[in-house]
Design a protein around this motif. Structure first.
Motif, PDB file in Angstrom:
ATOM      1  N   SER A  80       0.825  -1.210   0.000  1.00 51.81           N
ATOM      2  CA  SER A  80       0.000   0.000   0.000  1.00 51.81           C
ATOM      3  C   SER A  80       0.856   1.254   0.000  1.00 51.81           C
ATOM      4  O   SER A  80       0.455   2.271  -0.544  1.00 51.81           O
ATOM      5  CB  SER A  80      -0.932  -0.002   1.205  1.00 51.81           C
ATOM      6  N   GLU A  81       2.021   1.206   0.613  1.00 50.75           N
ATOM      7  CA  GLU A  81       2.883   2.380   0.609  1.00 50.75           C
ATOM      8  C   GLU A  81       4.320   1.948   0.304  1.00 50.75           C
ATOM      9  O   GLU A  81       4.771   0.880   0.701  1.00 50.75           O
ATOM     10  CB  GLU A  81       2.824   3.121   1.941  1.00 50.75           C
ATOM     11  N   ILE A 105      13.657  -9.654   0.046  1.00 48.23           N
ATOM     12  CA  ILE A 105      12.865  -8.566   0.629  1.00 48.23           C
ATOM     13  C   ILE A 105      11.481  -8.522  -0.022  1.00 48.23           C
ATOM     14  O   ILE A 105      10.459  -8.368   0.663  1.00 48.23           O
ATOM     15  CB  ILE A 105      13.585  -7.211   0.472  1.00 48.23           C
ATOM     16  N   GLN A 106      11.419  -8.676  -1.340  1.00 48.62           N
ATOM     17  CA  GLN A 106      10.127  -8.663  -2.037  1.00 48.62           C
ATOM     18  C   GLN A 106       9.272  -9.856  -1.607  1.00 48.62           C
ATOM     19  O   GLN A 106       8.057  -9.731  -1.455  1.00 48.62           O
ATOM     20  CB  GLN A 106      10.343  -8.673  -3.555  1.00 48.62           C
ATOM     21  N   GLN A 107       9.893 -11.008  -1.406  1.00 53.02           N
ATOM     22  CA  GLN A 107       9.143 -12.180  -0.938  1.00 53.02           C
ATOM     23  C   GLN A 107       8.595 -11.963   0.462  1.00 53.02           C
ATOM     24  O   GLN A 107       7.454 -12.342   0.763  1.00 53.02           O
ATOM     25  CB  GLN A 107      10.035 -13.427  -0.974  1.00 53.02           C
ATOM     26  N   ILE A 108       9.386 -11.351   1.324  1.00 60.52           N
ATOM     27  CA  ILE A 108       8.927 -11.071   2.689  1.00 60.52           C
ATOM     28  C   ILE A 108       7.746 -10.098   2.655  1.00 60.52           C
ATOM     29  O   ILE A 108       6.746 -10.286   3.367  1.00 60.52           O
ATOM     30  CB  ILE A 108      10.087 -10.515   3.545  1.00 60.52           C
ATOM     31  N   LYS A 109       7.837  -9.075   1.822  1.00 57.78           N
ATOM     32  CA  LYS A 109       6.719  -8.128   1.701  1.00 57.78           C
ATOM     33  C   LYS A 109       5.462  -8.840   1.217  1.00 57.78           C
ATOM     34  O   LYS A 109       4.370  -8.615   1.734  1.00 57.78           O
ATOM     35  CB  LYS A 109       7.076  -7.016   0.713  1.00 57.78           C
ATOM     36  N   ARG A 110       5.610  -9.705   0.221  1.00 57.28           N
ATOM     37  CA  ARG A 110       4.457 -10.428  -0.319  1.00 57.28           C
ATOM     38  C   ARG A 110       3.842 -11.336   0.757  1.00 57.28           C
ATOM     39  O   ARG A 110       2.618 -11.413   0.888  1.00 57.28           O
ATOM     40  CB  ARG A 110       4.883 -11.245  -1.540  1.00 57.28           C
ATOM     41  N   GLU A 111       4.690 -12.027   1.535  1.00 56.94           N
ATOM     42  CA  GLU A 111       4.186 -12.886   2.608  1.00 56.94           C
ATOM     43  C   GLU A 111       3.441 -12.082   3.659  1.00 56.94           C
ATOM     44  O   GLU A 111       2.378 -12.505   4.138  1.00 56.94           O
ATOM     45  CB  GLU A 111       5.342 -13.646   3.258  1.00 56.94           C
ATOM     46  N   ASN A 112       3.987 -10.915   4.022  1.00 53.27           N
ATOM     47  CA  ASN A 112       3.317 -10.066   5.018  1.00 53.27           C
ATOM     48  C   ASN A 112       1.966  -9.571   4.509  1.00 53.27           C
ATOM     49  O   ASN A 112       0.990  -9.529   5.255  1.00 53.27           O
ATOM     50  CB  ASN A 112       4.198  -8.880   5.385  1.00 53.27           C
ATOM     51  N   ILE A 113       1.891  -9.210   3.243  1.00 56.32           N
ATOM     52  CA  ILE A 113       0.625  -8.745   2.662  1.00 56.32           C
ATOM     53  C   ILE A 113      -0.388  -9.884   2.629  1.00 56.32           C
ATOM     54  O   ILE A 113      -1.574  -9.692   2.930  1.00 56.32           O
ATOM     55  CB  ILE A 113       0.863  -8.150   1.263  1.00 56.32           C
ATOM     56  N   GLU A 114       0.057 -11.086   2.280  1.00 54.60           N
ATOM     57  CA  GLU A 114      -0.847 -12.238   2.264  1.00 54.60           C
ATOM     58  C   GLU A 114      -1.357 -12.556   3.663  1.00 54.60           C
ATOM     59  O   GLU A 114      -2.524 -12.909   3.842  1.00 54.60           O
ATOM     60  CB  GLU A 114      -0.142 -13.452   1.658  1.00 54.60           C
ATOM     61  N   LYS A 115      -0.501 -12.424   4.675  1.00 52.09           N
ATOM     62  CA  LYS A 115      -0.934 -12.646   6.058  1.00 52.09           C
ATOM     63  C   LYS A 115      -1.991 -11.622   6.457  1.00 52.09           C
ATOM     64  O   LYS A 115      -2.995 -11.964   7.081  1.00 52.09           O
ATOM     65  CB  LYS A 115       0.254 -12.549   7.015  1.00 52.09           C
ATOM     66  N   LEU A 116      -1.751 -10.355   6.104  1.00 51.78           N
ATOM     67  CA  LEU A 116      -2.723  -9.321   6.433  1.00 51.78           C
ATOM     68  C   LEU A 116      -4.058  -9.564   5.742  1.00 51.78           C
ATOM     69  O   LEU A 116      -5.122  -9.397   6.342  1.00 51.78           O
ATOM     70  CB  LEU A 116      -2.184  -7.940   6.037  1.00 51.78           C
ATOM     71  N   LYS A 117      -4.014  -9.981   4.467  1.00 50.99           N
ATOM     72  CA  LYS A 117      -5.239 -10.256   3.746  1.00 50.99           C
ATOM     73  C   LYS A 117      -5.985 -11.432   4.336  1.00 50.99           C
ATOM     74  O   LYS A 117      -7.222 -11.428   4.444  1.00 50.99           O
ATOM     75  CB  LYS A 117      -4.948 -10.529   2.274  1.00 50.99           C
ATOM     76  N   SER A 118      -5.249 -12.469   4.748  1.00 47.11           N
ATOM     77  CA  SER A 118      -5.919 -13.625   5.336  1.00 47.11           C
ATOM     78  C   SER A 118      -6.514 -13.273   6.709  1.00 47.11           C
ATOM     79  O   SER A 118      -7.575 -13.772   7.068  1.00 47.11           O
ATOM     80  CB  SER A 118      -4.942 -14.791   5.465  1.00 47.11           C
ATOM     81  N   SER A 122     -10.479 -13.449   7.576  1.00 47.92           N
ATOM     82  CA  SER A 122     -10.968 -14.280   8.678  1.00 47.92           C
ATOM     83  C   SER A 122     -11.777 -13.456   9.669  1.00 47.92           C
ATOM     84  O   SER A 122     -12.671 -13.964  10.339  1.00 47.92           O
ATOM     85  CB  SER A 122      -9.796 -14.971   9.374  1.00 47.92           C
ATOM     86  N   GLU A 123     -11.465 -12.166   9.807  1.00 51.91           N
ATOM     87  CA  GLU A 123     -12.221 -11.294  10.693  1.00 51.91           C
ATOM     88  C   GLU A 123     -13.584 -10.947  10.125  1.00 51.91           C
ATOM     89  O   GLU A 123     -14.527 -10.679  10.853  1.00 51.91           O
ATOM     90  CB  GLU A 123     -11.433  -9.996  10.967  1.00 51.91           C
ATOM     91  N   SER A 124     -13.696 -10.937   8.810  1.00 52.07           N
ATOM     92  CA  SER A 124     -14.976 -10.558   8.189  1.00 52.07           C
ATOM     93  C   SER A 124     -15.966 -11.662   8.178  1.00 52.07           C
ATOM     94  O   SER A 124     -15.901 -12.751   8.421  1.00 52.07           O
ATOM     95  CB  SER A 124     -14.779 -10.139   6.742  1.00 52.07           C
TER      96      SER A 124
END
Length: 124
Positions: A80-81, A105-118, A122-124
């Motif tokens: 997002s930023e 670094i790009q893989q770590i960012k992608r993993e973090n974004i996927e965790k946030l999306k999941s 799950s909260e919704s």
């Protein structure tokens, strides 16, 4: 005798007798200078592109396009930023180690974004 009046002793090189040492040193210096200039011209990328011709230019450009294709494949575009320290375009890549670090670094960012999306799903 004065120091400037000393006679320079002639030398023998490869069977050639009575060679002036100053002449031999000058020839050696010229050979080294010409060899160094040729080595520099053949290895410096911009000069090599102009001297070596179309085949070398094509190979050089293909390598650049391949690198850009790989960077586009691994680049995390979902962030997002983007801060100035992120090196989004891979401008700081100088060697293979930098390239591997950038990919990680790009893989770590992608993993973090996927965790946030999941987590959000799950909260919704």
């Amino acid at each position: 005798k004065q120091w400037y009046q000393r006679r320079v002793r002639a030398i023998t090189i490869m069977g050639f007798e009575d060679i002036d040492p100053v002449f031999a040193g000058t020839c050696l210096t010229l050979v080294v200078a010409v060899t160094s200039a040729c080595a520099m011209l053949s290895t410096y990328p911009n000069l090599a592109l102009t001297v070596k011709g179309k085949e070398f230019k094509k190979i050089y450009n293909d390598r650049g396009e391949d690198l850009q294709r790989r960077l586009n494949f691994y680049r995390c575009t979902d962030a997002s930023e983007v801060t100035r320290h992120d090196d989004f375009y891979g401008d700081n890549i100088k060697d293979l180690t930098d390239y591997r670090y950038w990919i990680r670094i790009q893989q770590i960012k992608r993993e973090n974004i996927e965790k946030l999306k999941s987590q959000e799903s799950s909260e919704s």
